[in-house]
Design an enzyme around this catalytic site. Structure first.
Site, PDB file in Angstrom:
ATOM      1  N   HIS A 236      -8.026   2.146   5.631  1.00 21.43           N
ATOM      2  CA  HIS A 236      -9.375   2.415   6.113  1.00 21.43           C
ATOM      3  C   HIS A 236     -10.056   1.076   6.400  1.00 21.43           C
ATOM      4  O   HIS A 236      -9.455   0.012   6.266  1.00 21.43           O
ATOM      5  CB  HIS A 236     -10.143   3.246   5.084  1.00 21.43           C
ATOM      6  CG  HIS A 236      -9.478   4.555   4.761  1.00 21.43           C
ATOM      7  ND1 HIS A 236      -9.294   5.551   5.698  1.00 21.43           N
ATOM      8  CD2 HIS A 236      -8.910   5.014   3.610  1.00 21.43           C
ATOM      9  CE1 HIS A 236      -8.679   6.578   5.144  1.00 21.43           C
ATOM     10  NE2 HIS A 236      -8.422   6.282   3.884  1.00 21.43           N
TER      11      HIS A 236
ATOM     12  N   HIS B  29      -9.919  -1.671   3.776  1.00 22.67           N
ATOM     13  CA  HIS B  29      -8.616  -2.332   3.670  1.00 22.67           C
ATOM     14  C   HIS B  29      -8.457  -3.375   4.778  1.00 22.67           C
ATOM     15  O   HIS B  29      -7.889  -4.451   4.563  1.00 22.67           O
ATOM     16  CB  HIS B  29      -7.491  -1.304   3.759  1.00 22.67           C
ATOM     17  CG  HIS B  29      -7.523  -0.272   2.678  1.00 22.67           C
ATOM     18  ND1 HIS B  29      -7.836   1.040   2.919  1.00 22.67           N
ATOM     19  CD2 HIS B  29      -7.309  -0.368   1.342  1.00 22.67           C
ATOM     20  CE1 HIS B  29      -7.794   1.715   1.786  1.00 22.67           C
ATOM     21  NE2 HIS B  29      -7.482   0.881   0.817  1.00 22.67           N
TER      22      HIS B  29
ATOM     23  N   THR C 276       0.830  -1.193   0.000  1.00 21.36           N
ATOM     24  CA  THR C 276       0.000   0.000   0.000  1.00 21.36           C
ATOM     25  C   THR C 276       0.868   1.248   0.000  1.00 21.36           C
ATOM     26  O   THR C 276       1.981   1.241   0.513  1.00 21.36           O
ATOM     27  CB  THR C 276      -0.962   0.021   1.202  1.00 21.36           C
ATOM     28  OG1 THR C 276      -1.757   1.202   1.158  1.00 21.36           O
ATOM     29  CG2 THR C 276      -0.184  -0.005   2.522  1.00 21.36           C
TER      30      THR C 276
END
Length: 689
Positions: A318, A321, A313
């Site tokens: 968030h 995820h 990432t």
């Protein structure tokens, strides 16, 4: 089974000598000969040959008995040769063991090379090769390397060198040779056949390249001048960057950040050759979160993690995820490594300091016994499908067995035609094609959405009753808008601790610093409008305002510069740097240079947008009107040839294609022009209406 690799008797003797000198550089000749099992005469002959080849340096010293003795030190070339021979020696031993195992049991061990990649490395717990010399040799090499010609690495090159030295880019032994570069660009493979999709090259300026000959050793320094390693230059060439862009990134389109970097920031000459590592780059931030591949492998070995799924990432985590990573770990029946990139990402991305604080705020939402986080100092290229394969190889080297590949993985956004550079599943398709050879299993990225009726996240393509439930989702664009305008971000979307960190670094736009960047011909009215705008903004109050007018900057910041393209670019970059510092600290910077070159304006934009808004204002006064005004008589002198490289007369001006605002000044009051800028700032939320 592959054909057994061999070392000649001379190579084998050299390997053993270099290894022994590296381990016991101060041993007596008698002890050295005994350790190698050869006579003193044979030792002297081998030492002289190694010295003549430039592999070792010999110095005199006196032992405790006052007798004259010798100390040995590997040169950078010798350290590189030792690493190469070590790799060949290990490869041979693996093959010998495999042959013996097959003879005794009738089956292979799986340790023999497959497609030139040593199968042992597919054990995620076994150490992988690094390019560092021993500590004692490194101390000697630092002194030796101080005498070498030096190259000061760019931030991207430092990221690349770190992963070369610590094994993150295994099987690479240095920056690519011309043959390897050509093969990687055209076939995604090294010239030896090994899968490798990304060119890892040392780009340098033409002036520096002119001082370097092939066969020469150079020192590689960080931006503080610290020597990180050395490189033996085996190749020097001028690449076809347009071809590289088309093959690696899919198009020679400067809307792609890596293509723009390739053409407008990278050096014109490439150097290739093996690298010898002296020390890691120093990171002062989040030191406890940074792990080399072998450190992660040792950690997995200690915990007994045989299956590890990595999550790549470059954005904050968030709730979607979190759900995604939970499902991926469950599907793979593996432990989870959150492995965010903290090197160079896409211009405009949230800085890694903020992102890591966000990650740490979320970690307590994961079970600590099955989840870990480590930071990866990788310079991303945003190369979509090729980048996904590259990320898989890197995670394989870090000890992972599974890797999450998302929709449009590492995609850079839109091209010049307003279309996506890559298809949404191109990266997954290419990764799946090479999955077995990479030696790591792909876990498909699921697009997670929030189903309000069930108060949970679910994969969008698995919701069978879509017409009967309320599906909620917030895009990245919508999230940025809510942050910019200070609007609520619901808890179903993100964690309160993450939102709090994001609001610290990205306050509402009306509280952020920003830069207004005027560009146009000399005499177009830039400075006059900029002065009027400055007064209007100071009248409003709330934030400090600084005017960086072209003439003022020339006098106080760039007085030694001329008007060549190189000097004009440097002048604009200085203006951009000062404006970025003002913007970062919450102020308003108003810049009014000519800034004729689009690539330089873009570079300044990218630098500033990491801290706040950048508003480009094209003062679109025609060259005829500017020449008619000509208060300073500059156009007259340019027409007479007395001023060289004058914008609009003897030097080009790149008209902005998509400025935030274009202002016409002919037959328009200055106050009206400045007011147009004020209205634009209001519409963008940068000042309150």
């Amino acid at each position: 089974m592959s054909k057994t690799s061999t070392l000649t008797d001379e190579q084998d003797a050299l390997f053993r000598l270099l290894r022994q000198l590296d381990v016991t550089p101060d041993a007596s000749q008698r002890a050295m000969a005994a350790a190698l099992g050869i006579s003193l005469g044979k030792l002297n002959a081998e030492v002289r040959a190694a010295q003549s080849a430039g592999f070792i340096k010999i110095s005199e010293r006196h032992g405790p008995d006052k007798r004259q003795r010798y100390a040995y030190a590997l040169t950078p070339r010798g350290a590189s040769e030792k690493n190469r021979l070590t790799n060949d020696f290990l490869k041979r031993k693996f093959e010998e063991y495999d042959a013996l195992h097959a003879e005794l049991t009738g089956t292979n061990t799986g340790l023999s090379p497959f497609s030139n990649r040593i199968k042992l490395m597919e054990n995620n717990l076994a150490p992988i090769p690094e390019l560092f010399v021993s500590y004692d040799s490194a101390q000697k090499m630092k002194h030796e390397a101080g005498e070498l010609t030096s190259w000061d690495l760019t931030p991207r090159q430092i990221c690349d060198l770190e992963l070369l030295m610590n094994g993150g880019f295994n099987p690479l032994k240095g920056f690519l040779s011309e043959a390897d570069y050509t093969s990687v660009v055209d076939t995604m493979r090294l010239s030896t056949g090994e899968l490798w999709p990304m060119p890892i090259t040392l780009d340098v300026s033409e002036d520096f390249a002119a001082t370097i000959e092939t066969g020469q050793d150079i020192a590689l320094r960080d931006q503080e001048g610290v020597i990180l390693g050395t490189m033996t230059v085996t190749d020097k060439w001028t690449p076809d960057k347009a071809h590289e862009a088309k093959m690696v990134f899919g198009a020679d389109d400067s809307a792609h950040p890596a293509v723009n970097y390739l053409h407008n920031q990278a050096g014109k000459i490439y150097l290739g050759g093996p690298v010898t590592g002296i020390q890691q780059p120093v990171h002062y931030d989040f030191r406890g979160r940074r792990d080399t591949p072998n450190e992660l492998r040792a950690y997995f070995r200690k915990l007994g993690w045989r299956r590890v799924v990595a999550f790549q990432t470059r954005n904050p985590l968030h709730r979607a995820h979190q759900e995604l990573t939970f499902r991926a770990a469950k599907e793979a029946q593996a432990n989870l490594l959150i492995h965010p990139v903290v090197g160079m990402t896409k211009p405009g991305d949230i800085d890694h300091f903020t992102r890591v604080r966000c990650y740490e705020a979320v970690l307590d939402q994961y079970p600590s016994s099955t989840t870990s986080m480590s930071l990866l100092n990788l310079a991303m290229r945003m190369a979509g499908p090729r980048e996904a394969v590259w990320h898989g190889l890197i995670r394989k080297n870090h000890g992972c067995t599974h890797f999450i590949v998302g929709r449009d993985h590492a995609g850079p956004g839109k091209n010049s035609a307003g279309e996506d550079f890559y298809g949404p599943y191109d990266a997954q398709d290419l990764f799946r094609e090479h999955q077995e050879e990479i030696g790591i299993e792909m876990v498909d990225f699921k697009h997670m959405v929030y189903v309000q009726d069930r108060a949970q996240y679910e994969p969008a393509d698995e919701i069978m009753d879509k017409d009967d439930v309320t599906i909620l989702n917030i895009s990245g664009t919508e999230l940025r808008r809510r942050l910019a305008e200070g609007l609520e971000i619901p808890e179903w979307f993100s964690f309160p601790a993450v939102v709090e960190e994001l609001r610290k670094s990205r306050p509402p736009r009306a509280n952020q610093g920003f830069t207004v960047f005027f560009t146009g011909f000399s005499g177009s009215g830039k400075s006059t409008i900029a002065n009027a705008l400055m007064v209007k903004l100071m009248e409003m109050g709330g934030r400090p305002v600084t005017l960086l007018d072209g003439d003022i900057v020339r006098k106080n910041l760039s007085s030694e510069l001329g008007f060549s393209k190189e000097h004009r670019d440097l002048n604009i970059r200085r203006i951009g740097y000062v404006a970025s510092e003002i913007t970062k600290n919450g102020g308003i910077a108003i810049c009014a240079p000519i800034a004729p070159y689009a690539t330089t304006r873009r570079a300044v934009r990218e630098e500033i947008e990491g801290f706040g808004a950048f508003i480009e204002v094209h003062v679109a006064t025609s060259i005829e009107e500017c020449e008619r005004r000509d208060r300073k008589g500059l156009y007259k002198l340019a027409r007479e040839g007395k001023i060289k490289e004058f914008t609009g007369i003897s030097d080009p001006y790149d008209v902005p294609e998509n400025p935030e605002l274009r202002v016409e000044t002919e037959n328009v009051e200055v106050d009206n022009c400045a007011h147009q800028v004020i209205l634009k700032l209001e519409s963008m939320g940068l000042i309150k209406a």
